[in-house]
Motif scaffolding. Structure first.
Motif, mmCIF file in Angstrom:
data_model
loop_
_atom_site.group_PDB
_atom_site.id
_atom_site.type_symbol
_atom_site.label_atom_id
_atom_site.label_comp_id
_atom_site.label_asym_id
_atom_site.label_seq_id
_atom_site.Cartn_x
_atom_site.Cartn_y
_atom_site.Cartn_z
ATOM 1 N N LEU A 112 -111.231 20.847 20.099
ATOM 2 C CA LEU A 112 -110.820 21.691 19.038
ATOM 3 C C LEU A 112 -109.319 21.935 19.304
ATOM 4 N N ALA A 113 -109.054 22.281 20.698
ATOM 5 C CA ALA A 113 -107.411 22.354 20.814
ATOM 6 C C ALA A 113 -106.855 21.086 20.793
ATOM 7 N N VAL A 114 -107.370 20.095 21.191
ATOM 8 C CA VAL A 114 -106.661 18.833 21.014
ATOM 9 C C VAL A 114 -106.363 18.390 19.611
ATOM 10 N N LEU A 115 -107.847 18.690 18.855
ATOM 11 C CA LEU A 115 -107.650 18.252 17.604
ATOM 12 C C LEU A 115 -106.605 19.015 16.506
ATOM 13 N N ALA A 116 -106.547 20.351 16.977
ATOM 14 C CA ALA A 116 -105.645 21.220 16.208
ATOM 15 C C ALA A 116 -103.923 20.676 16.629
ATOM 16 N N LEU A 117 -103.939 20.508 18.138
ATOM 17 C CA LEU A 117 -102.438 20.165 18.284
ATOM 18 C C LEU A 117 -102.059 18.668 17.710
ATOM 19 N N VAL A 118 -103.333 17.881 17.379
ATOM 20 C CA VAL A 118 -102.631 16.689 16.725
ATOM 21 C C VAL A 118 -102.965 16.835 15.134
ATOM 22 N N GLY A 119 -103.916 17.418 14.837
ATOM 23 C CA GLY A 119 -104.318 17.442 13.310
ATOM 24 C C GLY A 119 -103.449 18.380 12.452
ATOM 25 N N VAL A 120 -103.127 19.217 13.042
ATOM 26 C CA VAL A 120 -102.119 20.310 11.993
ATOM 27 C C VAL A 120 -100.984 19.590 11.777
ATOM 28 N N PRO A 121 -99.869 19.207 12.671
ATOM 29 C CA PRO A 121 -98.759 18.403 12.138
ATOM 30 C C PRO A 121 -99.165 17.085 11.521
ATOM 31 N N GLY A 122 -100.258 16.197 11.650
ATOM 32 C CA GLY A 122 -100.596 15.160 11.196
ATOM 33 C C GLY A 122 -101.123 15.567 9.636
ATOM 34 N N GLY A 123 -101.578 16.636 9.381
ATOM 35 C CA GLY A 123 -102.189 17.153 8.137
ATOM 36 C C GLY A 123 -100.867 17.742 7.352
ATOM 37 N N VAL A 124 -99.797 18.129 7.818
ATOM 38 C CA VAL A 124 -98.651 18.520 7.267
ATOM 39 C C VAL A 124 -97.840 17.192 6.570
ATOM 40 N N TRP A 125 -97.970 16.250 7.633
ATOM 41 C CA TRP A 125 -97.196 15.092 7.332
ATOM 42 C C TRP A 125 -97.832 14.273 6.294
ATOM 43 N N ALA A 126 -99.312 14.308 6.147
ATOM 44 C CA ALA A 126 -99.919 13.550 5.135
ATOM 45 C C ALA A 126 -99.825 14.374 3.672
ATOM 46 N N TRP A 127 -99.651 15.820 3.821
ATOM 47 C CA TRP A 127 -99.599 16.395 2.631
ATOM 48 C C TRP A 127 -98.132 16.265 2.241
ATOM 49 N N ILE A 128 -97.213 16.042 2.837
ATOM 50 C CA ILE A 128 -95.792 15.789 2.437
ATOM 51 C C ILE A 128 -95.889 14.334 1.885
ATOM 52 N N ARG A 129 -96.499 13.411 2.355
ATOM 53 C CA ARG A 129 -96.543 12.249 1.888
ATOM 54 C C ARG A 129 -97.391 12.005 0.553
ATOM 55 N N LEU A 130 -98.514 12.694 0.585
ATOM 56 C CA LEU A 130 -99.166 12.823 -0.804
ATOM 57 C C LEU A 130 -98.282 13.423 -1.886
ATOM 58 N N ARG A 131 -97.577 14.394 -1.647
ATOM 59 C CA ARG A 131 -96.953 15.285 -2.528
ATOM 60 C C ARG A 131 -95.809 14.267 -3.223
ATOM 61 N N THR A 132 -94.996 13.602 -2.178
ATOM 62 C CA THR A 132 -94.296 12.337 -2.495
ATOM 63 C C THR A 132 -94.617 11.152 -3.174
ATOM 64 N N GLU A 133 -95.611 10.825 -3.055
ATOM 65 C CA GLU A 133 -96.491 9.784 -3.823
ATOM 66 C C GLU A 133 -96.739 10.262 -5.328
ATOM 67 N N ARG A 134 -97.479 11.430 -5.354
ATOM 68 C CA ARG A 134 -97.658 12.178 -6.790
ATOM 69 C C ARG A 134 -96.328 12.141 -7.502
ATOM 70 N N ARG A 135 -95.518 12.670 -6.975
ATOM 71 C CA ARG A 135 -94.086 12.874 -7.752
ATOM 72 C C ARG A 135 -93.494 11.471 -8.192
ATOM 73 N N ARG A 136 -93.522 10.593 -7.211
ATOM 74 C CA ARG A 136 -92.956 9.291 -7.637
ATOM 75 C C ARG A 136 -93.845 8.671 -8.694
ATOM 76 N N SER A 137 -95.016 8.733 -8.519
ATOM 77 C CA SER A 137 -95.888 8.118 -9.695
ATOM 78 C C SER A 137 -95.650 9.006 -11.179
ATOM 79 N N GLU A 138 -95.390 10.214 -11.088
ATOM 80 C CA GLU A 138 -95.330 11.085 -12.407
ATOM 81 C C GLU A 138 -93.850 10.634 -12.743
#
Length: 157
Positions: A112-138
């Protein structure tokens, strides 16, 4: 004069007197206090906590480091339509990752510690990419509609 009319007249007089007193209190009574405008919202918060001061110093340090490095995160956040400053997002992401690592270690789950260490920044990065793609498509959808409207206006004269 009968008993009913005597008590009716007395009660009507009493109710009239009560109504007069209430009206007098409402009209002449004490006015509500008004707080001066300059006292309603203080310019700065008095007595900031030690944690708040530490967070401000850490955010400033991250901001200076990002300016030297020119990571482009601020531009990516702007394109994605995220109003949070880049330094605040970095501090929040790091804090969440650190809290996840601490929780994983406290529970005795190093995975869980390793997952949090990798998953939290990865999740934020994915969230930024998702928001960017949505905004571009709109934007692309709006651009197509605007181009159609402009072409129709030009054809009609």
């Amino acid at each position: 004069m009968t008993w009913l009319s005597k008590w009716g007249l007395t009660s009507a007089a009493a109710l009239g007197a009560v109504a007069f007193v209430i009206l007098l209190v409402l009209l002449v009574g004490p006015q509500p206090r008004v707080v001066a405008k300059h006292r309603r919202r203080p310019a700065e918060v008095q007595g900031a906590s030690a944690l708040g001061g530490a967070a401000d110093r850490l955010t400033g340090l991250v901001d200076r480091a990002m300016q030297r490095r020119s990571s482009g995160l601020a531009e990516r956040l702007d394109v994605a339509g995220i109003r949070t400053p880049a330094s605040h997002l970095v501090v929040l992401t790091g804090s969440a990752a650190l809290a996840g690592v601490a929780l994983g270690l406290l529970l005795g789950l190093p995975a869980l510690a390793v997952l949090a260490l990798v998953g939290v920044p990865g999740g934020v990065w994915a969230w930024i990419r998702l928001r960017t793609e949505r905004r571009r498509s709109e934007f692309a959808l709006q651009l197509d509609e605007t181009a159609q409207m402009l072409a129709g206006s030009l054809r009609s004269g």
